[in-house]
Write a protein that holds these residues in place. Structure first.
Motif, PDB file in Angstrom:
ATOM      1  N   GLU A 145       0.834  -1.201   0.000  1.00 13.05           N
ATOM      2  CA  GLU A 145       0.000   0.000   0.000  1.00 13.05           C
ATOM      3  C   GLU A 145       0.870   1.254   0.000  1.00 13.05           C
ATOM      4  N   VAL A 146       1.957   1.236   0.754  1.00 15.70           N
ATOM      5  CA  VAL A 146       2.851   2.394   0.813  1.00 15.70           C
ATOM      6  C   VAL A 146       3.543   2.585  -0.535  1.00 15.70           C
ATOM      7  N   LEU A 147       3.998   1.491  -1.125  1.00 14.73           N
ATOM      8  CA  LEU A 147       4.619   1.585  -2.445  1.00 14.73           C
ATOM      9  C   LEU A 147       3.653   2.171  -3.457  1.00 14.73           C
ATOM     10  N   ASN A 148       2.400   1.749  -3.414  1.00 15.48           N
ATOM     11  CA  ASN A 148       1.402   2.270  -4.349  1.00 15.48           C
ATOM     12  C   ASN A 148       1.138   3.757  -4.109  1.00 15.48           C
ATOM     13  N   LEU A 149       1.117   4.182  -2.835  1.00 13.22           N
ATOM     14  CA  LEU A 149       0.934   5.601  -2.537  1.00 13.22           C
ATOM     15  C   LEU A 149       2.070   6.440  -3.114  1.00 13.22           C
ATOM     16  N   VAL A 150       3.299   5.943  -2.974  1.00 12.31           N
ATOM     17  CA  VAL A 150       4.450   6.691  -3.481  1.00 12.31           C
ATOM     18  C   VAL A 150       4.458   6.694  -5.007  1.00 12.31           C
ATOM     19  N   LEU A 151       4.063   5.575  -5.624  1.00 13.07           N
ATOM     20  CA  LEU A 151       3.947   5.549  -7.084  1.00 13.07           C
ATOM     21  C   LEU A 151       2.899   6.555  -7.561  1.00 13.07           C
ATOM     22  N   GLU A 152       1.821   6.704  -6.785  1.00 11.27           N
ATOM     23  CA  GLU A 152       0.811   7.700  -7.129  1.00 11.27           C
ATOM     24  C   GLU A 152       1.383   9.110  -6.983  1.00 11.27           C
ATOM     25  N   LEU A 153       2.178   9.335  -5.938  1.00 11.50           N
ATOM     26  CA  LEU A 153       2.847  10.626  -5.756  1.00 11.50           C
ATOM     27  C   LEU A 153       3.701  10.957  -6.974  1.00 11.50           C
ATOM     28  N   VAL A 154       4.493   9.995  -7.422  1.00 16.63           N
ATOM     29  CA  VAL A 154       5.371  10.201  -8.574  1.00 16.63           C
ATOM     30  C   VAL A 154       4.543  10.516  -9.819  1.00 16.63           C
ATOM     31  N   ALA A 155       3.440   9.799  -9.991  1.00 16.98           N
ATOM     32  CA  ALA A 155       2.578  10.024 -11.158  1.00 16.98           C
ATOM     33  C   ALA A 155       1.944  11.413 -11.113  1.00 16.98           C
ATOM     34  N   LEU A 156       1.495  11.837  -9.945  1.00 16.82           N
ATOM     35  CA  LEU A 156       0.874  13.153  -9.813  1.00 16.82           C
ATOM     36  C   LEU A 156       1.875  14.267 -10.068  1.00 16.82           C
ATOM     37  N   CYS A 157       3.141  14.008  -9.783  1.00 14.60           N
ATOM     38  CA  CYS A 157       4.200  14.986 -10.063  1.00 14.60           C
ATOM     39  C   CYS A 157       4.738  14.841 -11.478  1.00 14.60           C
ATOM     40  N   ARG A 158       4.167  13.896 -12.242  1.00 14.77           N
ATOM     41  CA  ARG A 158       4.518  13.661 -13.642  1.00 14.77           C
ATOM     42  C   ARG A 158       5.987  13.292 -13.830  1.00 14.77           C
ATOM     43  N   ALA A 159       6.518  12.581 -12.865  1.00 12.07           N
ATOM     44  CA  ALA A 159       7.888  12.093 -12.952  1.00 12.07           C
ATOM     45  C   ALA A 159       7.886  10.649 -13.430  1.00 12.07           C
ATOM     46  N   VAL A 160       9.087  10.085 -13.586  1.00 13.56           N
ATOM     47  CA  VAL A 160       9.243   8.713 -14.083  1.00 13.56           C
ATOM     48  C   VAL A 160       9.884   7.871 -12.975  1.00 13.56           C
ATOM     49  N   PRO A 161       9.170   6.865 -12.444  1.00  6.36           N
ATOM     50  CA  PRO A 161       9.728   6.065 -11.347  1.00  6.36           C
ATOM     51  C   PRO A 161      10.872   5.176 -11.803  1.00  6.36           C
ATOM     52  N   VAL A 162      11.925   5.126 -10.984  1.00  7.86           N
ATOM     53  CA  VAL A 162      13.080   4.265 -11.236  1.00  7.86           C
ATOM     54  C   VAL A 162      13.399   3.541  -9.931  1.00  7.86           C
ATOM     55  N   VAL A 163      13.364   2.213  -9.937  1.00  7.99           N
ATOM     56  CA  VAL A 163      13.598   1.431  -8.724  1.00  7.99           C
ATOM     57  C   VAL A 163      15.078   1.050  -8.644  1.00  7.99           C
ATOM     58  N   MET A 164      15.696   1.338  -7.491  1.00  9.59           N
ATOM     59  CA  MET A 164      17.107   1.009  -7.271  1.00  9.59           C
ATOM     60  C   MET A 164      17.283   0.570  -5.825  1.00  9.59           C
ATOM     61  N   GLU A 165      18.384  -0.127  -5.561  1.00  5.96           N
ATOM     62  CA  GLU A 165      18.771  -0.388  -4.180  1.00  5.96           C
ATOM     63  C   GLU A 165      19.476   0.848  -3.629  1.00  5.96           C
ATOM     64  N   ALA A 166      19.313   1.075  -2.331  1.00  6.83           N
ATOM     65  CA  ALA A 166      19.824   2.308  -1.721  1.00  6.83           C
ATOM     66  C   ALA A 166      21.325   2.517  -1.943  1.00  6.83           C
ATOM     67  N   PRO A 167      22.197   1.513  -1.715  1.00  7.60           N
ATOM     68  CA  PRO A 167      23.632   1.747  -1.930  1.00  7.60           C
ATOM     69  C   PRO A 167      23.963   2.093  -3.382  1.00  7.60           C
ATOM     70  N   ALA A 168      23.280   1.437  -4.334  1.00  6.03           N
ATOM     71  CA  ALA A 168      23.518   1.730  -5.747  1.00  6.03           C
ATOM     72  C   ALA A 168      23.102   3.160  -6.070  1.00  6.03           C
ATOM     73  N   HIS A 169      21.996   3.594  -5.473  1.00  6.54           N
ATOM     74  CA  HIS A 169      21.564   4.976  -5.666  1.00  6.54           C
ATOM     75  C   HIS A 169      22.611   5.954  -5.160  1.00  6.54           C
ATOM     76  N   ASP A 170      23.148   5.699  -3.977  1.00  6.50           N
ATOM     77  CA  ASP A 170      24.105   6.637  -3.380  1.00  6.50           C
ATOM     78  C   ASP A 170      25.381   6.734  -4.196  1.00  6.50           C
ATOM     79  N   ARG A 171      25.817   5.599  -4.764  1.00  5.73           N
ATOM     80  CA  ARG A 171      26.997   5.643  -5.631  1.00  5.73           C
ATOM     81  C   ARG A 171      26.685   6.393  -6.926  1.00  5.73           C
TER      82      ARG A 171
END
Length: 361
Positions: A145-171
């Motif tokens: 449910e939380v993931l879906n809420l955040v995906l809705e947030l991204v959609a409402l902001c008209r952004a493009v969701p990209v799923v990554m692991e946290a350490p890979a994101h930080d690098r």
């Protein structure tokens, strides 16, 4: 999503609030600085009023060092069904939340890859995230449910969701965001002590490279303090490249022809590696910027000139893929660089000339 709470009304928080409010979500605003949510509310980002009960989603837009304590405090009072942060570093806050004993099922770390060199609510825009990547770092613990809420947030902001692991994101952000900020600042710092005559020679190249050096140092101290290791690793690699480049340049000063040849080869290698890396940077529609041809048109600094050249390009049936303006130092004129599909360039040039524009070859 019907209701949201935005904690932190700087550039990112206010831009999110503007996007959500513009799409019918009731947004509540709060910040340690009471002037900021007041300003954001006046811009139409939401209301300063406290929510009556739990909102659907709490968006934590505070510096990385304060994300964990803020999320944990919100969870303890049951402020929302789900909690998301939008900080530029992801591993540290999650570790801190775990150490605090926070509920990781209702939390999701995220990072919208958008920003400006200006900060604060007055710099915010509802379209800041349009078409931009928005990184999500869910874990197996994250509630659906939380993931879906955040995906809705991204959609409402008209952004493009990209799923990554946290350490890979930080690098990744160390390479594409944090290190460029430091390099831009280091080069811009040279201008602080340069001769006035040298500064007056500044052209578009130095403006491009130093644009983000205008960013708020306090904000960047918070960001870099949360991701120092990966940034230091990249800077170490760049430092090694710089040492090699310096040696190549010194060799070019040599009276020995063989050494000069080695120096030239070293510089060429650096430049060609740069060419190869630049070609990997995605442009519009995911195409490399190098795929476009540039049509350069001198333009005077008068109202309506830009509108006129864009209209004339439209009459020629040519889509402008990208545009840059190079300003002439000390003159009321500049050079507009229109980036177009190579096949469209000859027709655009001919059409613009027919309408009185000169073309810079």
């Amino acid at each position: 999503m019907r209701t949201a709470l935005v904690i932190g009304t700087g550039l990112i928080g206010t831009s999110i609030a503007l996007a959500l409010s513009g799409r019918g979500v009731r947004v509540h605003l709060t910040d340690q600085d009471p002037d900021q949510p007041r300003t954001a509310a006046a811009l139409g980002a939401g209301t300063e009023d406290a929510p009556d009960g739990a909102v659907d989603l709490a968006v934590v837009a505070v510096p990385p060092a304060h994300i964990a304590e803020t999320v944990h405090a919100l969870q303890r009072r049951g402020a929302a069904r789900g909690y998301v942060d939008v900080g530029s570093v992801k591993s540290g806050p999650r570790r801190e939340l775990s150490a605090l004993g926070a509920d990781l099922t209702s939390y999701l770390g995220s990072h919208p890859m958008a920003g400006r060199e200006r900060s604060g609510p007055l710099a915010a825009t509802a379209d800041l995230f349009d078409g931009r990547p928005w990184v999500l770092t869910p874990t197996p613990e994250t509630d659906t449910e939380v993931l879906n809420l955040v995906l809705e947030l991204v959609a409402l902001c008209r952004a493009v969701p990209v799923v990554m692991e946290a350490p890979a994101h930080d690098r990744a952000v160390a390479l594409v965001s944090h290190t460029p900020q430091l390099l831009s600042s280091l080069l811009a710092a040279r201008l602080g002590t340069a001769d006035e005559a040298a500064v007056r020679l500044c052209g578009q190249g130095i403006r491009d490279v130093t644009r983000i050096a205008a960013s708020d140092p306090r904000m960047w101290i918070d960001i870099l303090s949360a991701n120092p290791g990966p940034v230091a690793d990249i800077l170490s690699e760049i430092a090694a490249d710089l040492d090699e480049t310096v040696r190549s340049l010194r060799a070019l000063e040599s009276a020995d022809e063989a050494k000069r040849g080695q120096g030239a080869a070293g510089i060429e290698a650096v430049l060609r590696r740069g060419n190869a890396g630049r070609e990997r940077v995605p442009g519009k529609h995911g195409a490399a910027p190098a795929a476009y041809e540039t049509v350069a048109v001198p333009i005077t600094d008068r109202p309506g000139e830009l509108a006129r050249i864009f209209a004339d390009a439209g009459r020629a049936g040519v889509n402008i893929e990208d545009v840059r303006i190079e300003h002439a130092t000390g003159q009321q004129a500049g050079l507009v660089q229109l980036m177009v599909d190579p096949s469209a360039a000859p027709g655009l040039i001919a059409s613009l000339r027919e309408r009185g524009w000169s073309i810079r070859q």
